[in-house]
Write an enzyme that holds these catalytic residues in place. Sequence first.
Site, PDB file in Angstrom:
ATOM      1  N   ARG A  22       0.837  -1.199   0.000  1.00  0.00           N
ATOM      2  CA  ARG A  22       0.000   0.000   0.000  1.00  0.00           C
ATOM      3  C   ARG A  22       0.863   1.236   0.000  1.00  0.00           C
ATOM      4  NH1 ARG A  22      -4.923  -1.093   4.131  1.00  0.00           N
ATOM      5  NH2 ARG A  22      -5.466  -3.003   3.048  1.00  0.00           N
ATOM      6  N   SER A 113      -8.059  -0.824   0.551  1.00  0.00           N
ATOM      7  CA  SER A 113      -9.089  -1.067   1.550  1.00  0.00           C
ATOM      8  C   SER A 113      -9.828   0.200   1.975  1.00  0.00           C
ATOM      9  CB  SER A 113      -8.466  -1.784   2.752  1.00  0.00           C
ATOM     10  OG  SER A 113      -9.460  -2.181   3.663  1.00  0.00           O
ATOM     11  N   HIS A 114      -9.712   0.546   3.243  1.00  0.00           N
ATOM     12  CA  HIS A 114     -10.469   1.663   3.803  1.00  0.00           C
ATOM     13  C   HIS A 114      -9.696   2.979   3.709  1.00  0.00           C
ATOM     14  CE1 HIS A 114      -7.839  -0.405   6.498  1.00  0.00           C
ATOM     15  NE2 HIS A 114      -7.655   0.735   7.136  1.00  0.00           N
ATOM     16  N   LYS A 126      -2.430  -6.581  -3.955  1.00  0.00           N
ATOM     17  CA  LYS A 126      -2.271  -7.725  -3.075  1.00  0.00           C
ATOM     18  C   LYS A 126      -2.352  -8.993  -3.910  1.00  0.00           C
ATOM     19  CE  LYS A 126      -5.748  -8.861  -0.253  1.00  0.00           C
ATOM     20  NZ  LYS A 126      -6.627  -8.985   0.894  1.00  0.00           N
ATOM     21  N   ASP A 278     -16.523  -1.200   3.732  1.00  0.00           N
ATOM     22  CA  ASP A 278     -15.402  -0.305   3.410  1.00  0.00           C
ATOM     23  C   ASP A 278     -15.082  -0.271   1.912  1.00  0.00           C
ATOM     24  OD1 ASP A 278     -14.311  -2.849   3.197  1.00  0.00           O
ATOM     25  OD2 ASP A 278     -12.328  -2.178   3.816  1.00  0.00           O
ATOM     26  N   ASP A 280     -13.136  -1.792  -0.189  1.00  0.00           N
ATOM     27  CA  ASP A 280     -13.093  -3.010  -0.997  1.00  0.00           C
ATOM     28  C   ASP A 280     -14.092  -4.073  -0.530  1.00  0.00           C
ATOM     29  OD1 ASP A 280     -11.596  -3.293   1.340  1.00  0.00           O
ATOM     30  OD2 ASP A 280     -10.359  -4.880   0.489  1.00  0.00           O
ATOM     31  N   ASP A 282     -14.634  -5.685   2.345  1.00  0.00           N
ATOM     32  CA  ASP A 282     -14.372  -6.803   3.256  1.00  0.00           C
ATOM     33  C   ASP A 282     -14.688  -6.473   4.712  1.00  0.00           C
ATOM     34  OD1 ASP A 282     -12.206  -5.134   3.548  1.00  0.00           O
ATOM     35  OD2 ASP A 282     -10.669  -6.688   3.300  1.00  0.00           O
ATOM     36  N   ARG A 283     -14.851  -5.186   5.026  1.00  0.00           N
ATOM     37  CA  ARG A 283     -15.182  -4.834   6.414  1.00  0.00           C
ATOM     38  C   ARG A 283     -16.679  -4.620   6.589  1.00  0.00           C
ATOM     39  NH1 ARG A 283     -10.598  -1.008   9.105  1.00  0.00           N
ATOM     40  NH2 ARG A 283      -8.841  -2.292   8.467  1.00  0.00           N
ATOM     41  N   LYS A 377     -12.010 -11.593   4.660  1.00  0.00           N
ATOM     42  CA  LYS A 377     -13.139 -11.147   5.452  1.00  0.00           C
ATOM     43  C   LYS A 377     -14.204 -10.645   4.487  1.00  0.00           C
ATOM     44  CE  LYS A 377     -10.668  -6.948   6.591  1.00  0.00           C
ATOM     45  NZ  LYS A 377      -9.353  -6.825   7.211  1.00  0.00           N
TER      46      LYS A 377
HETATM   47  C1  G1P Z   1      -5.487  -3.132   9.838  1.00  0.00           C
HETATM   48  C2  G1P Z   1      -6.264  -3.874  10.900  1.00  0.00           C
HETATM   49  C3  G1P Z   1      -6.166  -5.364  10.663  1.00  0.00           C
HETATM   50  C4  G1P Z   1      -6.639  -5.697   9.250  1.00  0.00           C
HETATM   51  C5  G1P Z   1      -5.888  -4.840   8.232  1.00  0.00           C
HETATM   52  C6  G1P Z   1      -6.435  -5.027   6.831  1.00  0.00           C
HETATM   53  O1  G1P Z   1      -4.126  -3.503   9.902  1.00  0.00           O
HETATM   54  O2  G1P Z   1      -5.807  -3.541  12.187  1.00  0.00           O
HETATM   55  O3  G1P Z   1      -6.938  -6.034  11.606  1.00  0.00           O
HETATM   56  O4  G1P Z   1      -6.428  -7.046   8.958  1.00  0.00           O
HETATM   57  O5  G1P Z   1      -6.002  -3.459   8.574  1.00  0.00           O
HETATM   58  O6  G1P Z   1      -7.777  -4.638   6.740  1.00  0.00           O
HETATM   59  P1  G1P Z   1      -3.014  -2.597  10.636  1.00  0.00           P
HETATM   60  O7  G1P Z   1      -3.084  -1.242  10.007  1.00  0.00           O
HETATM   61  O8  G1P Z   1      -3.422  -2.534  12.071  1.00  0.00           O
HETATM   62  O9  G1P Z   1      -1.722  -3.323  10.426  1.00  0.00           O
HETATM   63 ZN    ZN Z   2     -10.923  -3.610   3.325  1.00  0.00          ZN
END
Ligand code: G1P
Ligand code: ZN
Length: 545
Positions: A22, A113-114, A126, A278, A280, A282-283, A377
């Site tokens: 990322r 992701s988010h 990924k 979120d 993508d 998955d959340r 997820k």
């Molecule tokens: C964060 C979340 C983790 C999740 C990941 C991807 O990672 O804490 O649980 O799997 O995003 O969505 P972190 O930024 O804490 O490494």
């Molecule tokens: Zn995500």
Amino acid sequence: MNLREIPLKPFAGQKPGTSGLRKKVTVFQQPGYLEAFVQSVFDTQEALKGGLLVLGGDGRFFNRQAIQIILRMAAANGIARVLVGRGGILSTPAASAVIRRHKAQGGLILSASHNPGGPDGDFGIKFNIANGGPAPEAVTEAIYLCSERIKRYRILEAADLDLDRVGEQRLGGMTVSVIDPVEDYAALLQTLFDFDAIRALIQKPDFRFRFDAMHAVTGPYARRLLIDMLGAPQSAVVNAEPKEDFGGGHPDPNPVYADKLYKDAVIDGQLDFAAASDGDGDRNMILGKGVAVSPSDSLAVLAANARLAPGYANGIAGVARSMPTSRAADAVAKALGLPCFETPTGWKFFGNLLDAGRITLCGEESYGTSSDHLREKDGLWAVLFWLNILAKRPGETVLSILQDHWRRYGRHYYSRHDYEAVDAVKAKTALDTLRVSLPTLLGSKIGELTITNADDFAYRDPVDGSESKGQGLRVICGEQARIIARLSGTGTEGATIRLYFELFEADPARQNEDVQAKLKPLIDFAERQTGIRQHTGRAEPDVIT
Ligand code: G1P
Ligand code: ZN
């Protein structure tokens, strides 16, 4: 069409974090940057040669350009066929479903992701393996090592393909199949839940329900499932048009970034059930009238009620949670006589347990839950699961289901405090301050609580024996409480410190108190032991969930 080998100098730091590589969009836009990573995947993943690759992303800025580049590189690297979601779209859980259903050798998912999108936002990539899940550490490490030595990438000179039309096209010797991004995924979810019961619930005139897609990838998925298949009114799915910059928002389903939904459901009590997902898909965040379900509790409630959903009617094999996730799921597993595993943060650590059939459900405190139906997820899966439970427990509400759960298993009060974009050196100093004090903490008190263990979490995978060290600092007070501190592995700016707090309350008379007030002694202790305010200059966390 010409096959070209373009010389390349390695880029530093192409090491995948908690969930893929990322970086800022501007980093990915550097000539050769995306190519270097993708070529490293092709160079290390032999099975893709002559094989099937799944490709898609969350539709954020740079998604379309990246897909065209990857397709031309795949053709030049001998991939036989690529399944790509129409418009370059595949939610993360849908990509996992497609990899599994079509027995692909792997997939590339384009998402951050988010994290916010747009020209100044983030982008990510990924690699998922043939089981549909994120590549385990051995694979990401091999890709990273390759990226450090890469000297060239292979690409076909060709015009852009039309990705907006479902059907087959040729690109050199490779077939590109553009597929409906929703179909396989929706068909899979239909096998797991009681759609008739959910339809009846959703269509009740007094059931006020809303799903917020946050202008991210889940819009089309939510529309197909909730409106077309389950009969929800159009107005029940909001912000359903995916946008390249998520409408300028932060596509993270939590009370801070999904604030309007939170206000309508939790503060104003205008909705009986509300959910968001979120960037993508998955959340998930689950809300009820007057209540927000903590993701750790959500996992526990799903585990306790799993038999209400047809896909889990025969019971579950076991559960797993990431280390910082509260031990609410452990309590359910214990009561049901099921194994419960504690893994490091990140979905990739659930893969082996799921593949080996040792767990059925798993989840993380970061608004992530899923099951063995795929290897990511899955936001909408959690939403349908909750709707299925509500449909099968008539007369109950999200709040009454939660309160009943706490009475039975006790309540794990829980919160996470994030300090975002902190100077990396300062963040490390704060964590190191706690780290050096760990050996001295044993036996000391936090108010009434006694510290029984203080360490840096290390994990040995029970299936393949691989070890992962340095996965988060833990201060544990028996079964009563935990404080955890770790650095994020997904941020793209400086460092993000995450502090996690958990406190167990068995007494039903004390299970409806203010979360932050209840956790205050733990919070004070963590702030003191890390010296977080002095070291970072921050007076308070940026985000509390
Ligand atoms: C964060 C979340 C983790 C999740 C990941 C991807 O990672 O804490 O649980 O799997 O995003 O969505 P972190 O930024 O804490 O490494
Ligand atoms: Zn995500």
